[in-house]
Design a protein around this motif. Structure first.
Motif, PDB file in Angstrom:
ATOM      1  N   ASP A 189       0.826  -1.206   0.000  1.00  0.00           N
ATOM      2  CA  ASP A 189       0.000   0.000   0.000  1.00  0.00           C
ATOM      3  C   ASP A 189       0.860   1.255   0.000  1.00  0.00           C
ATOM      4  OD1 ASP A 189      -2.622   1.226   0.149  1.00  0.00           O
ATOM      5  OD2 ASP A 189      -2.028   1.876   2.147  1.00  0.00           O
ATOM      6  N   ASP A 202      -9.277  -1.462   5.576  1.00  0.00           N
ATOM      7  CA  ASP A 202      -9.515  -0.747   4.320  1.00  0.00           C
ATOM      8  C   ASP A 202      -8.617  -1.258   3.198  1.00  0.00           C
ATOM      9  OD1 ASP A 202     -11.531   0.823   5.381  1.00  0.00           O
ATOM     10  OD2 ASP A 202     -10.219   2.546   5.779  1.00  0.00           O
ATOM     11  N   GLN A 203      -7.373  -1.552   3.510  1.00  0.00           N
ATOM     12  CA  GLN A 203      -6.456  -2.096   2.511  1.00  0.00           C
ATOM     13  C   GLN A 203      -6.920  -3.474   2.046  1.00  0.00           C
ATOM     14  OE1 GLN A 203      -2.964  -1.734   4.932  1.00  0.00           O
ATOM     15  NE2 GLN A 203      -2.321   0.178   3.958  1.00  0.00           N
ATOM     16  N   LYS A 204      -7.392  -4.288   2.982  1.00  0.00           N
ATOM     17  CA  LYS A 204      -7.895  -5.615   2.621  1.00  0.00           C
ATOM     18  C   LYS A 204      -9.105  -5.501   1.701  1.00  0.00           C
ATOM     19  CE  LYS A 204      -6.166  -7.804   6.803  1.00  0.00           C
ATOM     20  NZ  LYS A 204      -6.494  -8.440   8.075  1.00  0.00           N
ATOM     21  N   LYS A 209      -9.696  -3.012  -0.388  1.00  0.00           N
ATOM     22  CA  LYS A 209      -9.192  -2.570  -1.689  1.00  0.00           C
ATOM     23  C   LYS A 209      -8.591  -3.744  -2.451  1.00  0.00           C
ATOM     24  CE  LYS A 209      -5.933   0.507  -4.015  1.00  0.00           C
ATOM     25  NZ  LYS A 209      -5.514  -0.490  -4.971  1.00  0.00           N
ATOM     26  N   ASP A 260       0.657  -1.250  -5.534  1.00  0.00           N
ATOM     27  CA  ASP A 260      -0.437  -1.007  -4.589  1.00  0.00           C
ATOM     28  C   ASP A 260      -1.767  -1.543  -5.102  1.00  0.00           C
ATOM     29  OD1 ASP A 260      -0.477   0.923  -6.626  1.00  0.00           O
ATOM     30  OD2 ASP A 260      -1.586   2.331  -5.366  1.00  0.00           O
ATOM     31  N   ALA A 310      -1.550  -5.048   6.935  1.00  0.00           N
ATOM     32  CA  ALA A 310      -2.669  -4.578   6.108  1.00  0.00           C
ATOM     33  C   ALA A 310      -3.869  -4.217   6.983  1.00  0.00           C
ATOM     34  CB  ALA A 310      -3.066  -5.641   5.096  1.00  0.00           C
ATOM     35  N   THR A 311      -4.408  -3.025   6.752  1.00  0.00           N
ATOM     36  CA  THR A 311      -5.581  -2.557   7.504  1.00  0.00           C
ATOM     37  C   THR A 311      -6.849  -3.135   6.872  1.00  0.00           C
ATOM     38  OG1 THR A 311      -5.915  -0.602   6.139  1.00  0.00           O
ATOM     39  CG2 THR A 311      -4.401  -0.387   8.022  1.00  0.00           C
TER      40      THR A 311
END
Length: 125
Positions: free
Chosen positions: A56, A105-107, A109, A63, A102-103
């Motif tokens: 990210d 939100d990242q997961k 995305k 990303d 990984a947050t």
């Protein structure tokens, strides 16, 4: 005596439309030791297209999720070829490897990026 068994392709890959369409052989950039199930992006800052572990905040293409490794690849000392699923497949969520930091939100995305490519992540039965 206990034995530990490595994950198998069938643990991760639950369905694919056709292996000749869904899979790609790509080059893993050097300096990485990736496990089967690792989500990868394309590093576009080089002349030759290479895949790297999803990251990210980068601006080199890594990303955005492009696919998922279908085998372990140790490219620590040199770039190596590897097999990925790049489209139209169902994968077991228990075997997907994401960055440890990984947050949520990242997961989300990453999941959306893969869904755009026809790769669906489902809870394993």
């Amino acid at each position: 005596m206990s034995m530990e068994e490595n994950n198998r392709l069938g643990d991760l890959l639950k369905y694919e439309a056709d292996k000749n369409y869904c899979r790609e052989v790509m080059t893993v950039a050097s300096g990485q030791n990736l496990k089967m199930g690792a989500v990868v992006g394309i590093k576009s800052a080089t002349d030759e297209i290479k895949i790297v572990s999803i990251s990210d905040g980068e601006t080199d293409g890594s990303d955005s999720a492009f696919g998922v490794l279908l085998e372990d690849v140790d490219a620590t000392s040199a770039a190596k070829k590897a097999l990925i699923v790049a489209r139209d497949a169902i994968l077991a969520s228990d075997y997907i490897v994401l960055p440890a930091d990984a947050t949520a939100d990242q997961k989300k995305k990453i999941t959306k990026d893969l869904e755009k490519r026809g790769i669906v992540i489902r809870k394993s039965a």
